[in-house]
Motif scaffolding. Structure first.
Motif, PDB file in Angstrom:
ATOM      1  N   LEU A  92       0.826  -1.210   0.000  1.00  0.00           N
ATOM      2  CA  LEU A  92       0.000   0.000   0.000  1.00  0.00           C
ATOM      3  C   LEU A  92       0.858   1.256   0.000  1.00  0.00           C
ATOM      4  O   LEU A  92       1.796   1.366   0.785  1.00  0.00           O
ATOM      5  CB  LEU A  92      -0.892   0.002   1.246  1.00  0.00           C
ATOM      6  N   HIS A  93       0.527   2.188  -0.868  1.00  0.00           N
ATOM      7  CA  HIS A  93       1.119   3.527  -0.813  1.00  0.00           C
ATOM      8  C   HIS A  93      -0.003   4.549  -0.631  1.00  0.00           C
ATOM      9  O   HIS A  93      -1.170   4.291  -0.923  1.00  0.00           O
ATOM     10  CB  HIS A  93       1.884   3.858  -2.093  1.00  0.00           C
ATOM     11  N   ASN A  94       0.414   5.712  -0.191  1.00  0.00           N
ATOM     12  CA  ASN A  94      -0.520   6.810  -0.003  1.00  0.00           C
ATOM     13  C   ASN A  94       0.117   8.061  -0.595  1.00  0.00           C
ATOM     14  O   ASN A  94       1.124   8.544  -0.093  1.00  0.00           O
ATOM     15  CB  ASN A  94      -0.796   7.003   1.493  1.00  0.00           C
ATOM     16  N   CYS A 143       4.447  10.020   1.199  1.00  0.00           N
ATOM     17  CA  CYS A 143       3.620   8.836   1.413  1.00  0.00           C
ATOM     18  C   CYS A 143       3.480   8.679   2.915  1.00  0.00           C
ATOM     19  O   CYS A 143       4.479   8.620   3.632  1.00  0.00           O
ATOM     20  CB  CYS A 143       4.277   7.609   0.790  1.00  0.00           C
ATOM     21  N   MET A 154       9.586   8.265   1.661  1.00  0.00           N
ATOM     22  CA  MET A 154       9.244   8.494   0.248  1.00  0.00           C
ATOM     23  C   MET A 154       9.017   9.982  -0.016  1.00  0.00           C
ATOM     24  O   MET A 154       8.286  10.645   0.704  1.00  0.00           O
ATOM     25  CB  MET A 154       7.990   7.701  -0.152  1.00  0.00           C
ATOM     26  N   HIS A 159       5.080   5.293   4.191  1.00  0.00           N
ATOM     27  CA  HIS A 159       6.535   5.163   4.163  1.00  0.00           C
ATOM     28  C   HIS A 159       7.140   6.566   4.234  1.00  0.00           C
ATOM     29  O   HIS A 159       7.263   7.248   3.202  1.00  0.00           O
ATOM     30  CB  HIS A 159       6.971   4.462   2.880  1.00  0.00           C
TER      31      HIS A 159
HETATM   32 CU   LIG Z   1       4.501   4.373   0.271  1.00  0.00          CU
END
Ligand SMILES: [Cu+2]
Length: 255
Positions: free
Chosen positions: A144-146, A183, A189, A186
């Protein structure tokens, strides 16, 4: 316990995305526009190399172990990539015409600028786009990324991309150098998007070179932006059919 905390974090991110990801007003991009005809305006090319004098600053290692899916995609250390200098040439500088184009209006390219998420890093880390040009975010990771953009002059965005291969496109109506993209899953990022209302911009590669082509003859301020080294400007007078080299330099004790 760790899994539960991570699951809770993911839910929080998804919730935030649901709240903040919708409702961006992109109506300004729908309005018809009449590009200023450039023909028969004679044009030239502005070129140069973004340079760094002296030893470049160190880049910190990035710890990816918080997400095993991220760590598994890398062998060896991963650096922050926020000060890439090769033999005095600066990579990932955003170079653009800052002033001198007057009231000209330019057609908006419909080909998207793509920013990929792969190995839990944004690729490219530094990108440029015209106002209202499609910017496509892609998730090529099995995690999952945001995607969280925080412009200062237009609406922010914040959406999740849970599935590998998922894509999402947005358009940014307001010029801004630069817009940070992070993100929330993370924290290491980072990407930056430079948005300008014309096609005269570039991001330097490993050789530090840039070329702004098809620029109408005239007097301009050309500027560079770098996430750690800051901004530089140079003035150039461009004649029809000319290619002018513009010096943009960092370092030498200043950075
Ligand atoms: Cu991410």
């Amino acid at each position: 316990m760790v899994a539960r905390m991570r699951a809770t974090g993911v839910l929080l991110v998804l919730s935030l995305a649901l709240v903040a990801g919708c409702g961006r007003d992109e109506s300004a991009c729908q309005a018809p526009r009449t590009p200023t005809p450039l023909d028969p305006v004679p044009t030239g090319t502005i070129t140069g190399t973004v340079a760094f004098a002296g030893p470049p600053p160190a880049m910190k290692p990035v710890t990816l172990s918080a997400d095993a899916q991220c760590a598994a995609q890398h062998q060896g250390p991963v650096l922050s990539d926020d000060a890439l200098v090769h033999d005095g040439h600066v990579e990932n500088a955003f170079v653009y015409v800052k002033d001198g184009l007057g009231a000209r209006v330019f057609a908006v390219p419909q080909a998207p600028v793509t920013i990929d998420q792969v190995g839990c890093l944004y690729h490219p880390r530094v990108a440029g786009a015209q106002t209202c040009q499609p910017i496509e975010f892609v998730n090529d990771d099995p995690t999952l990324h945001n995607v969280h953009g925080t412009p200062g002059r237009s609406a922010p965005w914040n959406f999740s991309m849970a599935l590998r291969g998922s894509k999402r496109t947005l358009r940014i109506e307001g010029p801004e150098v630069m817009i940070p993209v992070t993100c929330d899953v993370h924290p290491w990022m980072r990407a930056y998007v430079g948005v300008v209302p014309h096609p005269y911009f570039a991001v330097t590669g490993a050789d530090g070179r840039f070329a702004l082509k098809g620029v109408p003859a005239g007097e301009y301020v050309v500027a560079s932006w770098h996430e750690r080294f800051g901004a530089r400007e140079a003035h150039v007078t461009l004649g029809a059919g000319e290619t002018k080299d513009v010096p943009l330099a960092y370092g030498g004790g200043g950075n």
